[in-house]
Design a protein around this motif. Structure first.
Motif, short mmCIF file in Angstrom:
data_model
loop_
_atom_site.label_atom_id
_atom_site.label_comp_id
_atom_site.label_asym_id
_atom_site.label_seq_id
_atom_site.Cartn_x
_atom_site.Cartn_y
_atom_site.Cartn_z
N ALA A 44 44.58 14.22 21.47
CA ALA A 44 45.15 12.88 21.29
C ALA A 44 44.67 11.91 22.37
CB ALA A 44 46.67 12.95 21.30
N TYR A 45 44.44 12.41 23.58
CA TYR A 45 43.84 11.65 24.68
C TYR A 45 43.29 12.69 25.65
CZ TYR A 45 48.19 12.77 27.20
OH TYR A 45 49.24 13.43 27.77
N PRO A 46 42.48 12.32 26.62
CA PRO A 46 41.88 13.31 27.52
C PRO A 46 42.93 14.19 28.20
CG PRO A 46 40.81 11.19 27.80
CD PRO A 46 41.97 10.96 26.89
N ALA A 47 42.81 15.50 28.04
CA ALA A 47 43.70 16.52 28.62
C ALA A 47 45.06 16.59 27.93
CB ALA A 47 43.88 16.32 30.13
N SER A 48 45.18 16.00 26.76
CA SER A 48 46.42 16.11 25.99
C SER A 48 46.56 17.50 25.39
CB SER A 48 46.44 15.07 24.87
OG SER A 48 47.53 15.28 23.99
N GLY A 49 47.79 17.97 25.28
CA GLY A 49 48.05 19.25 24.63
C GLY A 49 48.21 19.11 23.14
N GLN A 50 48.28 17.87 22.62
CA GLN A 50 48.42 17.65 21.19
C GLN A 50 47.08 17.21 20.61
OE1 GLN A 50 51.10 16.72 23.26
NE2 GLN A 50 51.93 18.63 22.43
N ARG A 51 46.89 17.53 19.34
CA ARG A 51 45.67 17.15 18.64
C ARG A 51 45.98 16.06 17.62
NH1 ARG A 51 41.55 20.11 19.80
NH2 ARG A 51 40.36 19.38 17.98
N SER A 52 44.95 15.34 17.25
CA SER A 52 45.07 14.31 16.23
C SER A 52 43.92 14.48 15.25
CB SER A 52 45.01 12.92 16.88
OG SER A 52 45.16 11.92 15.91
N THR A 53 44.23 14.45 13.97
CA THR A 53 43.22 14.59 12.93
C THR A 53 43.27 13.38 12.03
OG1 THR A 53 43.40 17.00 12.96
CG2 THR A 53 42.39 16.01 11.01
N ARG A 54 42.12 12.79 11.79
CA ARG A 54 42.05 11.61 10.93
C ARG A 54 40.82 11.69 10.04
NH1 ARG A 54 43.65 6.24 14.47
NH2 ARG A 54 45.65 6.98 15.23
N ALA A 55 40.87 10.95 8.95
CA ALA A 55 39.72 10.81 8.06
C ALA A 55 39.53 9.34 7.74
CB ALA A 55 39.92 11.61 6.78
#
Length: 276
Positions: A44-55
């Motif tokens: 989600a941002y540098p060193a974030s533990g969460q991911r973000s997926t988009r198309a």
């Protein structure tokens, strides 16, 4: 945006790579227009533990003018080009991220869309074959947030080594890069600082400082399918272990992986040819 590890960076990188590697490629159209689509998963941002997926699916324009350029390297103005050195001024873009989607940032301001603008020096170091190139890229970019106005969020510096190659028939193009991302205190503050009013038991107040953001390595590949279709993919690995702000409560992990796939469909091209 190419400098920062965001979902928008991965998607736009994928879409911007709609053309093949243009290493001394002869007789290319001056312009091409088409439709590009991509799907990517990133931190989600540098060193974030969460991911973000988009198309995304969006129109694209490639323009290979002698000065104004919009190609796989980005959008900008090429001010100098010789056999060894190229100097340009370019732009980049990153999509926003909602803080409510990231538990560590919940209750904090959202991360807005970011625009990069600044100069880049490219130095050709070697040509292992007629269809491959090794170069050094040295970009310095101002980072501007677009969210309820324009706000200057700092500076980023990303020197990197780049390898590009294409097959003799022009169907495959491949690339790899290795570099590091450095940023001033203001840009690190945007990602890692926690102001006292926003501090919690699990998120103590923190003031970010300048320095290393990440070590970065990436590979990409594209395959031409006929005259008008191309598929492409990329993988990028960021290592944050040497980050200047590892003590921030918003720093959650030492590495991050970004992956993406996409396509490009050219619907029109000029009869006029570009001049390298």
């Amino acid at each position: 945006m190419k400098l920062l590890s965001s979902t928008g960076a991965a998607l736009l990188l994928c879409c911007a790579s709609a053309s093949a590697s243009e290493i001394d490629a002869p007789n290319l159209p001056l312009w091409e227009v088409g439709v590009a689509g991509a799907s990517a998963s990133t931190p989600a941002y540098p060193a974030s533990g969460q991911r973000s997926t988009r198309a995304l699916v969006l129109p694209y324009l490639l323009y290979r003018g002698e000065v104004l350029r919009a190609d796989q390297s980005g959008i900008g103005a090429r001010l100098l080009r010789t056999d060894m050195v190229e100097f340009d001024v370019g732009f980049g873009l990153s999509l926003p991220a909602r803080s409510d989607d990231v538990p560590a940032r919940r209750g904090m301001p959202d991360l807005g869309s970011l625009i990069e603008f600044g100069p880049r020096l490219k130095i050709n170091l070697a040509r292992p074959t007629a269809d491959s190139l090794v170069r050094l890229e040295v970009p310095l970019r101002a980072v501007i947030e677009v969210q309820g106005g324009l706000r200057q969020r700092g500076w980023a510096f990303e020197p990197r080594l780049v390898f590009e190659s294409r097959d003799a028939l022009g169907k495959w193009n491949m690339g790899a890069n290795l570099g590091l991302v450095l940023a001033d205190a203001k840009l690190h503050d945007y990602f890692y600082s926690v102001e006292a009013p926003l501090a919690t038991v699990d998120r103590p107040a923190y003031q970010a400082r300048s320095g290393m953001m990440a070590l970065r390595a990436g590979v990409n590949a594209g395959r031409k399918l006929g005259d008008d279709w191309r598929i492409l993919s990329f993988v990028r690995y960021d290592n944050y272990a040497a980050s200047a702000n590892r003590d921030s409560p918003l720093f959650q992990q030492n590495s991050g992986l970004s992956v993406g796939v996409g396509f490009a469909w050219t619907v029109g091209r000029s009869q006029a040819r570009a001049r390298n």
